[in-house]
Design a protein around this motif. Structure first.
Motif, PDB file in Angstrom:
ATOM      1  N   MET A 227       0.849  -1.196  -0.044  1.00 55.27           N
ATOM      2  CA  MET A 227       0.110  -0.076   0.030  1.00 55.27           C
ATOM      3  C   MET A 227       0.794   1.252   0.111  1.00 55.27           C
ATOM      4  O   MET A 227       0.483   2.315  -0.752  1.00 55.27           O
ATOM      5  N   LEU A 228       1.995   1.077   0.861  1.00 58.92           N
ATOM      6  CA  LEU A 228       2.811   2.595   0.810  1.00 58.92           C
ATOM      7  C   LEU A 228       3.195   2.620  -0.540  1.00 58.92           C
ATOM      8  O   LEU A 228       3.596   3.888  -1.082  1.00 58.92           O
ATOM      9  N   MET A 229       3.780   1.710  -1.260  1.00 59.95           N
ATOM     10  CA  MET A 229       4.405   1.618  -2.432  1.00 59.95           C
ATOM     11  C   MET A 229       3.331   2.223  -3.624  1.00 59.95           C
ATOM     12  O   MET A 229       3.726   3.096  -4.439  1.00 59.95           O
ATOM     13  N   ILE A 230       2.165   1.656  -3.574  1.00 60.08           N
ATOM     14  CA  ILE A 230       1.171   2.274  -4.489  1.00 60.08           C
ATOM     15  C   ILE A 230       0.613   3.557  -4.147  1.00 60.08           C
ATOM     16  O   ILE A 230       0.789   4.613  -5.042  1.00 60.08           O
ATOM     17  N   VAL A 231       0.773   4.103  -3.107  1.00 59.69           N
ATOM     18  CA  VAL A 231       0.266   5.512  -2.545  1.00 59.69           C
ATOM     19  C   VAL A 231       1.558   6.400  -3.071  1.00 59.69           C
ATOM     20  O   VAL A 231       1.143   7.509  -3.585  1.00 59.69           O
ATOM     21  N   ALA A 234       1.357   6.574  -6.868  1.00 58.10           N
ATOM     22  CA  ALA A 234       0.469   7.165  -7.273  1.00 58.10           C
ATOM     23  C   ALA A 234       0.575   8.843  -7.039  1.00 58.10           C
ATOM     24  O   ALA A 234       0.303   9.976  -7.998  1.00 58.10           O
ATOM     25  N   LEU A 235       1.219   9.148  -5.772  1.00 58.04           N
ATOM     26  CA  LEU A 235       1.565  10.683  -5.610  1.00 58.04           C
ATOM     27  C   LEU A 235       2.631  11.097  -6.471  1.00 58.04           C
ATOM     28  O   LEU A 235       2.452  12.457  -7.030  1.00 58.04           O
ATOM     29  N   ILE A 236       3.563  10.428  -6.841  1.00 52.41           N
ATOM     30  CA  ILE A 236       4.655  10.815  -7.945  1.00 52.41           C
ATOM     31  C   ILE A 236       3.855  11.179  -9.197  1.00 52.41           C
ATOM     32  O   ILE A 236       4.089  12.069 -10.111  1.00 52.41           O
ATOM     33  N   GLY A 259      10.245   6.468 -14.254  1.00 50.09           N
ATOM     34  CA  GLY A 259      10.775   5.092 -14.127  1.00 50.09           C
ATOM     35  C   GLY A 259      10.275   4.678 -12.754  1.00 50.09           C
ATOM     36  O   GLY A 259       9.960   3.621 -12.606  1.00 50.09           O
ATOM     37  N   VAL A 260      10.436   5.478 -11.693  1.00 49.86           N
ATOM     38  CA  VAL A 260      10.456   5.132 -10.229  1.00 49.86           C
ATOM     39  C   VAL A 260       8.736   4.945 -10.085  1.00 49.86           C
ATOM     40  O   VAL A 260       8.454   4.039  -9.295  1.00 49.86           O
ATOM     41  N   THR A 261       8.077   5.802 -10.629  1.00 50.28           N
ATOM     42  CA  THR A 261       6.345   5.669 -10.628  1.00 50.28           C
ATOM     43  C   THR A 261       6.089   4.080 -11.247  1.00 50.28           C
ATOM     44  O   THR A 261       5.192   3.397 -10.370  1.00 50.28           O
ATOM     45  N   GLY A 268       4.261  -2.525  -6.230  1.00 40.88           N
ATOM     46  CA  GLY A 268       3.140  -2.424  -5.330  1.00 40.88           C
ATOM     47  C   GLY A 268       1.712  -3.209  -5.631  1.00 40.88           C
ATOM     48  O   GLY A 268       1.215  -3.866  -4.652  1.00 40.88           O
ATOM     49  N   ILE A 269       1.391  -2.965  -6.788  1.00 41.52           N
ATOM     50  CA  ILE A 269       0.030  -3.919  -7.139  1.00 41.52           C
ATOM     51  C   ILE A 269       0.440  -5.530  -7.179  1.00 41.52           C
ATOM     52  O   ILE A 269      -0.646  -5.930  -6.576  1.00 41.52           O
ATOM     53  N   LEU A 270       1.349  -5.882  -7.618  1.00 39.92           N
ATOM     54  CA  LEU A 270       1.615  -7.305  -7.599  1.00 39.92           C
ATOM     55  C   LEU A 270       1.714  -7.629  -6.064  1.00 39.92           C
ATOM     56  O   LEU A 270       1.353  -8.875  -5.665  1.00 39.92           O
TER      57      LEU A 270
END
Length: 296
Positions: A227-231, A234-236, A259-261, A268-270
């Protein structure tokens, strides 16, 4: 039997002679209400400077400084971290003993001896309240991370906002995982009970799942990290999409951020999909979902 390690020795002393702490009555004590009030006041106090800044920027009012005041002290990262950790530990213990109990592990007849020195049993949250917790945490974390970008923000003021958002985002992921875990286990339990004419459920423990899902709760950790990676991803992405051209940086900065996004959102999704699937496999641990066990 060897001498217990220092952490376990503290646990034995806290539990006392009867080896048990808490009764799980569900009734908040005076100490619970006091701890809850302190947590709420601390949370609001750390957000207040940012609220004042947002209000002044959006209303063209005079900005009110909080440096040198109690609010300024609470927003110091070191003070914030120490007070936050202390309040978190205290409130966790008060809530745990309100809804359940912690006791010294005992070997039951016909059951393999537990590997931990302490066991806990807790009354689960009702599903509607669990869902409300998830959405409340998710919305709050998004608001804390997004609202500062609506103005020309100052990191000294909104650092605590971003820190809260970075903490609540993985917590919301873990809460989502625990909701899936509880729901899947309840369905499995009902199916097993229906198969037995006496309604008894026979559990068979798989060592890997007992360690992964019951002992260490890695499934929930994965959901939180995902969830942290997804958020963050998404913020970037949101900044790349909506910031004026050139404000984010030059072409190289945009390329690196893109690229980071992609990496953050993909992993994150996986990871979230795997974590939620792993949450549905708790029944393989052979344990009751209402219980827990210490790691030593």
């Amino acid at each position: 039997m060897g001498k217990p390690n220092p952490a376990n020795e503290i646990g034995y002393r806290v539990l006392g002679e009867d080896g048990k702490l808490g009764g799980g009555t569900g009734r908040p004590t005076v100490y619970w209400w006091l701890g809850f009030a302190l947590c709420v006041l601390f949370f609001l106090a750390t957000l207040f400077p940012g609220v004042l800044t947002l209000a002044s920027e959006h209303t063209d009012g005079e900005q009110i400084g909080v440096s040198g005041t109690l609010l300024g002290v609470l927003n110091n990262p070191y003070v914030f971290s120490w007070i936050g950790m202390i309040l978190l530990c205290v409130m966790w213990m008060l809530e745990y003993t309100r809804r359940g109990s912690i006791h010294v592990a005992k070997q039951e007849r016909g059951k393999q001896a537990p590997t931990g020195s302490f066991e806990a049993e807790i009354r689960l949250l009702p599903t509607p309240l669990h869902v409300a917790w998830f959405f409340g945490l998710a919305v709050t974390s998004v608001a804390l991370l997004v609202l500062p970008w609506t103005i020309d923000w100052d990191l000294d003021i909104f650092f605590v906002w971003f820190l809260w958002g970075a903490l609540l985002a993985p917590v919301s992921g873990a809460v989502l995982g625990s909701l899936v875990k509880k729901t899947a286990y309840a369905r499995w339990y009902r199916r097993q009970a229906a198969k037995n004419p006496h309604g008894r459920v026979m559990r068979k423990a798989h060592p890997f799942w007992r360690s992964f899902s019951y002992w260490w709760r890695f499934d929930l950790w994965i959901c939180g990290a995902a969830m942290l990676m997804i958020v963050v991803g998404a913020l970037i992405w949101w900044n790349l999409a909506y910031l004026p051209p050139g404000e984010f940086g030059d072409a190289e900065d945009v390329q690196e951020a893109t690229g980071v996004t992609i990496v953050l959102l993909s992993i994150g999704i996986l990871a979230m999909a795997f974590g939620l699937w792993a949450c549905t496999q708790f029944w393989r641990s052979g344990e009751d979902i209402r219980t827990g066990e210490s790691a030593s």
